[in-house]
Write an enzyme that holds these catalytic residues in place. Structure first.
Site, PDB file in Angstrom:
ATOM      1  N   THR A 134      50.213  40.465  39.267  1.00 29.29           N
ATOM      2  CA  THR A 134      48.807  40.433  39.668  1.00 29.29           C
ATOM      3  C   THR A 134      48.578  39.252  40.600  1.00 29.29           C
ATOM      4  OG1 THR A 134      47.997  41.509  37.658  1.00 29.29           O
ATOM      5  CG2 THR A 134      46.421  40.172  38.877  1.00 29.29           C
ATOM      6  N   PHE A 136      45.997  36.706  41.827  1.00 32.65           N
ATOM      7  CA  PHE A 136      44.729  36.070  41.504  1.00 32.65           C
ATOM      8  C   PHE A 136      44.290  35.189  42.667  1.00 32.65           C
ATOM      9  CE2 PHE A 136      46.501  37.063  37.386  1.00 32.65           C
ATOM     10  CZ  PHE A 136      45.397  37.415  36.605  1.00 32.65           C
TER      11      PHE A 136
END
Length: 234
Positions: A134, A136
């Site tokens: 992911t 961020f």
């Protein structure tokens, strides 16, 4: 984002995209329509999902699973095989924190969440792929500190829907020999077929060539927004 904008926090961290589930809709929409914040850093995190349950609850007793919609997408194959009832929540941490309120229920979350909220880990690494990551972003009211490895993110809409419109904008980057690292279209919420384009590219907006590119694009688009210049934390 509310906390940053009103001054309760200096910075905040939100997910932007996942290698399995794609872009995080609420983050893009919030950056576009709701908040005037800047990306000051980015962080890439390896993501492993685990099935968590209150102490003493066994796997065969589980009927329902709670988690953030992205985590549910990233564990689709496992959930399909187990045939649980699926319930999206605000976040994986929220699901783990509140799972004790429900009978015969589990949460998808991190091992740290299991430790914090006193949960058993019933299954580990249930995500569809092991290379799950992911991206961020760190948000604040200002850009990040300038480095020699920055990228810049912008959003814009074309003035007219005509052949070659997007090509004309992208050609500016080619003219200055600037590498694009991402391009994505997003509904403008004005009309069907009307889009906003997100572009990430190498360079800082204070660089001479990048500044010229930004000025050219802003002059030839109907909507334009700088989302920040920043670098990756490694």
């Amino acid at each position: 984002m509310d906390a940053i904008e009103c001054g309760d926090c200096i910075k905040g961290v939100v997910p932007l995209e996942n290698s399995l589930g794609g872009s995080i809709n609420i983050t893009y929409d919030s950056l576009l329509h709701d908040y005037d914040l800047m990306i000051s850093l980015e962080i890439i995190v390896d993501v492993n999902h685990n099935l968590l349950a209150p102490k003493g609850v066994k796997l065969e007793e589980i009927a329902d699973v709670y988690s953030h919609s992205q985590a549910l997408v990233q564990c689709h194959n496992y959930l399909d095989k187990m045939d649980f009832n699926i319930h999206p929540t605000f976040s994986t941490a929220h699901a783990a924190k509140n799972i004790k309120k429900f009978k015969n229920a589990s949460a998808i979350g991190t091992l740290k969440a299991a430790e914090l909220y006193g949960l058993d880990v019933l299954e580990k690494n249930i995500q569809d792929a092991n290379n799950n990551q992911t991206r961020f972003i760190v948000l604040s009211k200002d850009d990040g500190d300038k480095t020699d490895r920055d990228k810049t993110s912008i959003a814009f809409s074309l003035c007219d829907d005509k052949p070659g419109g997007l090509y004309g904008i992208l050609g500016i980057f080619a003219e200055f020999n600037i590498n694009l690292t991402k391009i994505e279209s997003w509904p403008s919420k004005k009309a069907l077929g009307d889009y906003i384009f997100f572009i990430d590219f190498e360079g800082n907006r204070e660089d001479e060539d990048i500044s010229k590119i930004i000025n050219l694009i802003e002059a030839n688009t109907s909507f334009f927004k700088i989302l920040g210049s920043y670098h990756l934390i490694e």
